[in-house]
Structures are given as C-alpha cells and as structure tokens.
Write a protein that holds these residues in place. Structure first.
Motif, PDB file in Angstrom:
ATOM      1  N   PRO A 110       0.806  -1.232   0.000  1.00 49.58           N
ATOM      2  CA  PRO A 110       0.000   0.000   0.000  1.00 49.58           C
ATOM      3  C   PRO A 110       0.836   1.277   0.000  1.00 49.58           C
ATOM      4  O   PRO A 110       0.496   2.246  -0.694  1.00 49.58           O
ATOM      5  N   LEU A 111       1.933   1.294   0.759  1.00 50.16           N
ATOM      6  CA  LEU A 111       2.783   2.490   0.774  1.00 50.16           C
ATOM      7  C   LEU A 111       3.574   2.608  -0.528  1.00 50.16           C
ATOM      8  O   LEU A 111       3.758   3.716  -1.056  1.00 50.16           O
ATOM      9  N   ILE A 112       4.050   1.484  -1.066  1.00 44.85           N
ATOM     10  CA  ILE A 112       4.731   1.510  -2.363  1.00 44.85           C
ATOM     11  C   ILE A 112       3.817   2.106  -3.418  1.00 44.85           C
ATOM     12  O   ILE A 112       4.212   2.968  -4.207  1.00 44.85           O
ATOM     13  N   ARG A 113       2.574   1.644  -3.444  1.00 52.27           N
ATOM     14  CA  ARG A 113       1.603   2.143  -4.420  1.00 52.27           C
ATOM     15  C   ARG A 113       1.370   3.638  -4.244  1.00 52.27           C
ATOM     16  O   ARG A 113       1.350   4.395  -5.219  1.00 52.27           O
ATOM     17  N   TYR A 114       1.217   4.082  -3.005  1.00 52.10           N
ATOM     18  CA  TYR A 114       0.953   5.495  -2.749  1.00 52.10           C
ATOM     19  C   TYR A 114       2.137   6.349  -3.181  1.00 52.10           C
ATOM     20  O   TYR A 114       1.967   7.431  -3.755  1.00 52.10           O
TER      21      TYR A 114
END
Length: 313
Positions: free
Chosen positions: A248-252
C-alpha cells in the motif's frame, strides 16, 4: 570497482536533499548516504529522475556526485548523465568516473521513434563518453516515450560491450525480463545485470523472472534489501509476505507528480532528511496527503517495526 554484468542486490535511487530555500543540503546528503549503505544497499544511483537532476547546474551535479562517492567508500555509485547534448554528458561522465564512480546511466531522448534511431543514439552516446566507461541502459518507456523491444535491447548490448546493465522499468515488463534471460540462456546475448525500478511495484515477481535486484527508490530501502535477499535464497512466501505488507505504501509513493514528495516526507520522518523540500518546480503534499501517509505508516507498523515512527512534530 567498475560496474560489470555481475552486479546484483539493491542500488537505491537517491533523492537530492534540499533546504527549504532550494540550497543543496550537504548534511542530509551525508546522512542519507550513510543510511542507505547501513540499510544494506550494494550501491546508489544518483542524479536520476527522482534525484531532480534537471534542476541542478553542471557544477552542482559534479559536486554532489563527488561528495557521495567520497562518503560511500567502496560502495558502487552509478551517476545519471543523461543530457540534451553529448558535450554535457561527456563532461559529467568523465568527471564522476575520475572521482571514483562505478559507472553511469543513460536514458534515450523522447524524440526517438524507430529502432535504428534508438540504436544509433546509443552508439553516439558511447562514442561521446568513451568505450571504457561502463554504463546502464535505462528502459523507462512510460516516462521517456521510447519503446525498446527485447530484440533492440539485445542489439544494443551486443553492439556496445560497455553496456553492462539494464535498468528495467517497462510496465508491464515481466515478459521482457523472461525474453532477455532466454536470449542469454540460448547464447544469443551476453550476460548483463538486470535491476528493476518502478518504485519496486513488481519486484516480487521480477526477481522470480530473473532480475538481479532493484534499482529504485523507496522510503524503506532496507525492506528492498531484505526482499531481494529472501528471493535469492528461494524464500518465496516470506518474500511475498514482506512485499505485501509494504505494497500500500509503495503504491501510494508511486503516484505521478507527488511521488517524490511522499518519498522525501517519509525519509524525513525516518530521520534521514532534515526537510522534505524539493527544488522548484515541484509538487508538494497536501495536509490530507500527509494524513494518508501517516495512516499507511501506522498500518505498516503492525507488520514491520521499521515503520513504527514517533508521532510527527
């Protein structure tokens, strides 16, 4: 040591630290270099797309490169030397290699529209910098709008022996990795190192397709190091579990425009950068975006203690 086709692991893409007024932050640059290497990175790639290289003048680019190379010691430092003209490319390439860089990275200009033009450009680039400088071919069609098929990459590698690494950033690109490794296995292309970018968004499966590691930025480079080591050791489920926790943080962080602001913000929260400032022009995070990143960090902290950060001041 000069870069060669055996390079593997994580060569983290480094941002350029700035003070809020736009000056280069030398103290944060030193702290960032130490942090990346203490995180287990095998090297760093500086003055890339996320390093805000176009916002630096020639003297600044060379001075930042020299500072990081001195600080990094034996770690491999790759310097992006892509420039509108070959004179600037040659000057920076020679300057950083004299300072002790491991190699340079070159991307194609966006006006190249057919195979012969692409191959011809890289012949001219190598002629400009010299055949004795090892270099990385950056394949990032989403940004540079240049499509390089596996066959064209094989031709560039074959015709230009000083090309020792591919920075793979095609998307979707898993089949491209498989095709290149097939060329290598059948003997129609010499071995090259393949390190992958795109914020690590496909790194879990890229490693399984034959990538040697990562050349990307992410605010948790220590996670990238761990993931690559797990994948190389055949610990498939553990590698995917770690990746899934960070996804999720990679995507954001991968959002166009604001992604660098997110990365610098988290690096500031981790105590690496004194400021998340970008040199103008640059996209800033809104208060809402910062709240969302803090929420993602809190969720990630349930699975990875590296994300358990003190509340922001």
């Amino acid at each position: 040591m000069p870069l060669d086709h055996t390079a593997k692991g994580v060569y983290v893409i480094a941002p350029t630290p700035f003070h809020p007024d736009g000056r280069v932050d030398e103290a944060s640059t030193d702290r960032m270099t130490d942090f990346f290497l203490q995180s287990g990175c095998d090297g760093m790639t500086i003055l890339g797309v996320m390093g805000e290289a176009p916002k630096l003048d020639g003297a600044e680019s060379l001075e930042i490169s020299r500072r990081i190379i001195r600080r990094a010691g034996k770690a491999g430092i790759i310097v992006g030397v892509t420039a509108p003209g070959f004179a600037a490319m040659r000057a920076l390439a020679h300057g950083v290699m004299e300072a002790g860089a491991a190699g340079v990275m070159i991307a194609p200009p966006s006006h190249l529209r057919h195979d012969e033009a692409i191959v011809g450009y890289f012949h001219q680039a190598v002629e400009a910098i010299g055949t004795d400088i090892p270099w990385v071919l950056q394949d990032y069609p989403q940004l540079f709008q240049v499509q390089m098929t596996p066959g064209i990459i094989r031709r560039i590698v074959t015709e230009l022996p000083s090309c020792v690494m591919l920075k793979h950033e095609d998307w979707p690109g898993l089949e491209k990795i498989s095709a290149l490794r097939k060329f290598q296995a059948e003997g129609s292309m010499r071995p090259i190192s393949i390190l992958c970018g795109n914020g690590g968004i496909f790194l879990d499966f890229e490693m399984e397709r034959g990538a040697d590691g990562a050349m990307t930025g992410y605010a948790f480079p220590d996670m990238l190091v761990e993931l690559v080591r797990l994948a190389q050791a055949g610990e498939r489920d553990r590698a995917h579990d770690l990746f899934d926790a960070h996804l999720p943080l990679i995507r954001y962080e991968l959002q166009p425009g604001v992604g660098l602001a997110v990365r610098k913000y988290v690096l500031m929260r981790r105590g690496v950068l004194a400021s998340d400032a970008q040199r103008r022009p640059g996209a800033a995070m809104s208060a809402k975006a910062r709240d969302e990143v803090e929420y993602l960090l809190a969720r990630l902290g349930r699975h990875d203690p590296r994300a358990r950060l003190s509340p922001p001041a």
